[in-house]
Design an enzyme around this catalytic site. Structure first.
Site: not given
Ligand code: 2HA
Ligand code: ZN
Length: 279
Positions: A116, A140, A142, A170, A211
């Site tokens: 990414e 990023h 998940h 908050e 995602h």
């Molecule tokens: O790196 O999360 O979006 C793995 C991920 C791709």
């Molecule tokens: Zn990801």
């Protein structure tokens, strides 16, 4: 001394491990990039290796020419960052045209920056511009509750922002601009990078439908805290929806939100006030 004794490297590794401990990074899920301060680059420079070749990114962001980023590696596991940083993370330098990177430390064994990286790079470019250079972190992850919400709410900034603001008092103070939403797209490419960076012009949080989540901020604590706050609010939202079977007896009202904003001195995005016309 080794580069692993440098504070910024230690702080970066700690954030990766904190994310792992939260359960947001199954397998190779998620990625983290940090735009280094000039003095941090100088602290690390004695440990730099012979630079690798320049690799074209497919995107560019001229305001980031010559910058250095710490990045997680493509296919690497957050779980392993603290155990084996040299193979799991690295430092890349950006060229003068701001369209290519080369590895100057880490990512040993032919590893590459995160898949990414184009999204991270474009987000850095936009967030650095709109924050006058303050933004340094793009993260990023998940987080499961936030991802679950993307299956039941309309995929709009308005719906997600209202749901999250009203699920924990908050939240409007932590993300007063609200959160943006990117519809489902194939991850890892330049298309999702461009779509995300457009959302990031307005918001410091971008939801990736089905995602995960992108957060940005000036430092590790603030950015991790933002991810944590959004995910906690999503967890409460899901608990309310599942335990109440979709019925909500009472909630934080729009007037309550305005009162919080006034008390804490933040300006909330007015676009998000008012009940939706359709249910
Ligand atoms: O790196 O999360 O979006 C793995 C991920 C791709
Ligand atoms: Zn990801």
């Amino acid at each position: 001394m080794s580069i692993l004794d440098v504070k910024v490297i230690q702080d970066y590794i700690r954030m990766c491990n904190d994310g792992w401990l939260q359960g947001w990074h199954e397998r190779n899920g998620g990625n983290l990039t940090y735009r280094m301060k000039p003095e941090e680059v100088e602290e690390c420079r004695p440990y730099f290796q012979k630079p690798g070749p320049w690799i074209d990114m497919g995107v560019s962001g001229i305001n980031l020419a010559g910058e250095y980023f710490i990045t997680t590696g493509s296919g690497k596991f957050f779980r392993n960052v603290i155990l084996d940083p040299e193979h799991s993370i690295g430092i890349v330098e950006i060229n003068d045209r701001a369209d290519s990177w080369r590895i100057v430390w880490g990512l040993e064994g032919n590893a590459k920056p995160t898949s990414e990286f184009p999204s991270h790079f474009m987000n850095h470019s936009v967030r650095s511009k709109v924050t006058n250079g303050k933004c340094r972190v793009i993260y990023h992850a998940h987080p499961p509750n936030l991802i679950a919400m993307t299956y039941i709410l309309p995929l709009s900034a308005r719906e997600f922002t209202r749901a999250l603001w009203k699920s924990a008092t908050e939240c409007p103070v932590v993300f007063p601009d609200g959160v943006g939403v990117v519809p489902w797209m194939v991850p890892g490419g330049t298309e999702i990078a461009r779509a995300t960076s457009q959302v990031m012009e307005k918001y410091d949080v971008a939801v990736w439908a089905h995602h995960g989540l992108f957060c940005s901020g000036p430092d590790f604590d603030t950015t991790f805290g933002l991810m944590h706050t959004v995910e906690k609010s999503a967890q409460i939202y899901n608990l309310v929806m599942s335990s109440g079977q979709g019925r909500v007896r009472q909630t934080i009202t729009d007037d309550n939100l305005r009162a919080i904003a006034e008390e804490f001195g933040v300006t909330l995005n007015e676009e998000f006030f008012g009940e939706p016309e359709i249910d």
